[in-house]
Design an enzyme around this catalytic site. Structure first.
Site, PDB file in Angstrom:
ATOM      1  N   SER A 152       0.870  -1.172   0.000  1.00  0.00           N
ATOM      2  CA  SER A 152       0.000   0.000   0.000  1.00  0.00           C
ATOM      3  C   SER A 152       0.904   1.217   0.000  1.00  0.00           C
ATOM      4  CB  SER A 152      -0.859  -0.026   1.268  1.00  0.00           C
ATOM      5  OG  SER A 152      -1.372   1.253   1.553  1.00  0.00           O
ATOM      6  N   TYR A 164      -9.107  12.340   5.434  1.00  0.00           N
ATOM      7  CA  TYR A 164     -10.244  11.758   6.159  1.00  0.00           C
ATOM      8  C   TYR A 164     -11.003  12.798   6.985  1.00  0.00           C
ATOM      9  CZ  TYR A 164      -7.230   7.962   4.761  1.00  0.00           C
ATOM     10  OH  TYR A 164      -6.431   7.128   4.011  1.00  0.00           O
TER      11      TYR A 164
HETATM   12  N1  LIG Z   1      -8.667  -0.946  -2.150  1.00  0.00           N
HETATM   13  C1  LIG Z   1      -7.657  -0.100  -2.084  1.00  0.00           C
HETATM   14  O1  LIG Z   1      -7.829   1.100  -2.345  1.00  0.00           O
HETATM   15  C2  LIG Z   1      -6.272  -0.579  -1.741  1.00  0.00           C
HETATM   16  C3  LIG Z   1      -5.224   0.344  -1.785  1.00  0.00           C
HETATM   17  C4  LIG Z   1      -3.933  -0.080  -1.455  1.00  0.00           C
HETATM   18  C5  LIG Z   1      -3.707  -1.395  -1.110  1.00  0.00           C
HETATM   19  N2  LIG Z   1      -4.764  -2.270  -1.063  1.00  0.00           N
HETATM   20  C6  LIG Z   1      -4.453  -3.648  -0.697  1.00  0.00           C
HETATM   21  O2  LIG Z   1      -5.003  -4.494  -1.661  1.00  0.00           O
HETATM   22  C7  LIG Z   1      -5.365  -5.729  -1.064  1.00  0.00           C
HETATM   23  C8  LIG Z   1      -6.800  -6.075  -1.416  1.00  0.00           C
HETATM   24  O3  LIG Z   1      -7.615  -5.002  -1.040  1.00  0.00           O
HETATM   25  P1  LIG Z   1      -9.146  -4.933  -1.443  1.00  0.00           P
HETATM   26  O4  LIG Z   1      -9.469  -3.497  -1.593  1.00  0.00           O
HETATM   27  O5  LIG Z   1      -9.470  -5.857  -2.521  1.00  0.00           O
HETATM   28  O6  LIG Z   1      -9.784  -5.432  -0.052  1.00  0.00           O
HETATM   29  P2  LIG Z   1     -11.119  -6.250   0.191  1.00  0.00           P
HETATM   30  O7  LIG Z   1     -11.465  -5.984   1.632  1.00  0.00           O
HETATM   31  O8  LIG Z   1     -12.154  -5.937  -0.830  1.00  0.00           O
HETATM   32  O9  LIG Z   1     -10.660  -7.746   0.024  1.00  0.00           O
HETATM   33  C9  LIG Z   1      -9.834  -8.361   0.960  1.00  0.00           C
HETATM   34  C10 LIG Z   1     -10.232  -9.819   1.012  1.00  0.00           C
HETATM   35  O10 LIG Z   1      -9.371 -10.478   1.941  1.00  0.00           O
HETATM   36  C11 LIG Z   1     -10.135 -11.453   2.611  1.00  0.00           C
HETATM   37  N3  LIG Z   1      -9.485 -11.799   3.874  1.00  0.00           N
HETATM   38  C12 LIG Z   1      -9.379 -11.040   4.997  1.00  0.00           C
HETATM   39  N4  LIG Z   1      -8.765 -11.726   5.951  1.00  0.00           N
HETATM   40  C13 LIG Z   1      -8.446 -12.946   5.435  1.00  0.00           C
HETATM   41  C14 LIG Z   1      -7.799 -14.087   5.945  1.00  0.00           C
HETATM   42  N5  LIG Z   1      -7.370 -14.144   7.220  1.00  0.00           N
HETATM   43  N6  LIG Z   1      -7.623 -15.153   5.133  1.00  0.00           N
HETATM   44  C15 LIG Z   1      -8.075 -15.126   3.856  1.00  0.00           C
HETATM   45  N7  LIG Z   1      -8.726 -14.062   3.323  1.00  0.00           N
HETATM   46  C16 LIG Z   1      -8.903 -12.989   4.108  1.00  0.00           C
HETATM   47  C17 LIG Z   1     -11.500 -10.818   2.816  1.00  0.00           C
HETATM   48  O11 LIG Z   1     -12.510 -11.791   3.038  1.00  0.00           O
HETATM   49  C18 LIG Z   1     -11.677 -10.059   1.502  1.00  0.00           C
HETATM   50  O12 LIG Z   1     -12.403 -10.805   0.547  1.00  0.00           O
HETATM   51  C19 LIG Z   1      -5.102  -5.583   0.422  1.00  0.00           C
HETATM   52  O13 LIG Z   1      -3.845  -6.156   0.712  1.00  0.00           O
HETATM   53  C20 LIG Z   1      -5.064  -4.094   0.629  1.00  0.00           C
HETATM   54  O14 LIG Z   1      -4.248  -3.742   1.719  1.00  0.00           O
HETATM   55  C21 LIG Z   1      -6.037  -1.889  -1.364  1.00  0.00           C
END
Ligand SMILES: NC(=O)c1ccc[n+]([C@@H]2O[C@H](COP(=O)([O-])OP(=O)(O)OC[C@H]3O[C@@H](n4cnc5c(N)ncnc54)[C@H](O)[C@@H]3O)[C@@H](O)[C@H]2O)c1
Length: 267
Positions: A152, A164
């Site tokens: 991230s 925020y």
């Molecule tokens: N969405 C954003 O803007 C953004 C920005 C930067 C980084 N990220 C990173 O991208 C990745 C995905 O983010 P996203 O937005 O798709 O999030 P999301 O919350 O939509 O998806 C995350 C998924 O991880 C699963 N999960 C959580 N704990 C778990 C566990 N213990 N075992 C297995 N699965 C588990 C959840 O059920 C969920 O389906 C993350 O690592 C997040 O930190 C997201």
């Protein structure tokens, strides 16, 4: 990408689903692994209709449980014969879209609950390590493999908390649990990359930022002011970078951090 076997953790979420479908469309064999079983059957119907059931596997996985990690790797090998790429994408993330903002603990740093910090460290840090350990055992046996860690911008810089502040008397904060647990990803990536460089396993990280998903106007306006490109990222804009990393086009990369942040960390 044709017939490359790719396991994605957290695959039922926003980014996981986006890249899983893109990989399937490009001929990859994809293991979608997640702990949220509520979304599994609707996803199964959709993917079967679009790509056929032979090209994917839906695997229940909790990355904090070693047995579950081991099962997921074994399931990939049982169905597809090997594991070429692991994408460590699962995480707990405090998201500020219309669906998730209310669930975020609003405490300032000095009062943020240790229990929430421990919960995020257990998933985002320990779970990522556990899943990587089991993947590396399989990749060592194969003599090849690639781990892609999803980091991230908050793995690289602190949050600008004014993002925020929505001018409604309740200042929200991006909490410390996410920053603490994600900051380790770039250096973990370098650790794994250098540990296995001579044994055929590469490791790289990707840094998405601000994926557009039903955010309200106040958030969009704040984001636009702080972003050099002046907007959030459309989820489809991640497909190219993820495909580049997961494919052999990135074969000379290891220990790298690929930033897809609209310039957020450039100033
Ligand atoms: N969405 C954003 O803007 C953004 C920005 C930067 C980084 N990220 C990173 O991208 C990745 C995905 O983010 P996203 O937005 O798709 O999030 P999301 O919350 O939509 O998806 C995350 C998924 O991880 C699963 N999960 C959580 N704990 C778990 C566990 N213990 N075992 C297995 N699965 C588990 C959840 O059920 C969920 O389906 C993350 O690592 C997040 O930190 C997201």
């Amino acid at each position: 990408m044709d017939h490359k076997v790719i396991l994605i953790t957290g695959a039922y979420g926003l980014i996981g689903q986006t890249i899983a479908k893109a990989f399937l469309a490009q001929g990859a064999l994809v293991v979608l692994a997640d702990r949220d079983e509520s979304r599994r059957e609707s996803l199964r119907s959709e993917l079967t209709a679009d790509y056929g059931e032979d090209s994917f596997l839906l695997q229940t996985l909790d990355i904090t449980e070693e047995v579950s990690c081991e099962d997921a790797i074994r399931a990939s090998v049982d169905k597809f014969g090997r594991l070429d790429v692991l994408i460590n994408n699962a995480a707990i993330d405090a998201k500020f879209d219309k669906t998730h903002t209310a669930a975020i603990n609003p405490s300032r740093f000095e009062h943020y609950p240790a229990a929430l910090l421990r919960q995020s460290v257990d998933v985002n840090l320990t779970g990522t390590v556990l899943m990587t350990q089991y993947a590396c055992r399989q990749m060592l046996a194969q003599g090849a493999g690639h781990i892609i860690n999803v980091a991230s911008t908050y793995s690289l810089v602190a949050p600008n908390q004014s993002l925020y502040d929505f001018g409604n008397d309740v200042q929200q904060f991006k909490p410390i649990d996410y920053i603490a647990s994600k900051s380790f990803i770039p250096n973990f990536t370098r650790y794994v990359a250098t540990f296995y460089a001579k044994e055929g396993i590469r490791c790289n990280a990707i840094v998405p930022h601000g994926i557009l998903n039903n955010h309200d106007e106040a958030f969009l306006a704040n984001f636009a002011k702080l972003s050099p490109l002046g907007r959030m990222c459309n989820r489809e804009e991640l497909i190219g970078p993820f495909t580049f990393l997961a494919s052999d086009a990135s074969s000379y990369m290891t220990g790298s951090v690929l930033t897809i942040d609209g310039g957020w960390t450039a100033w």
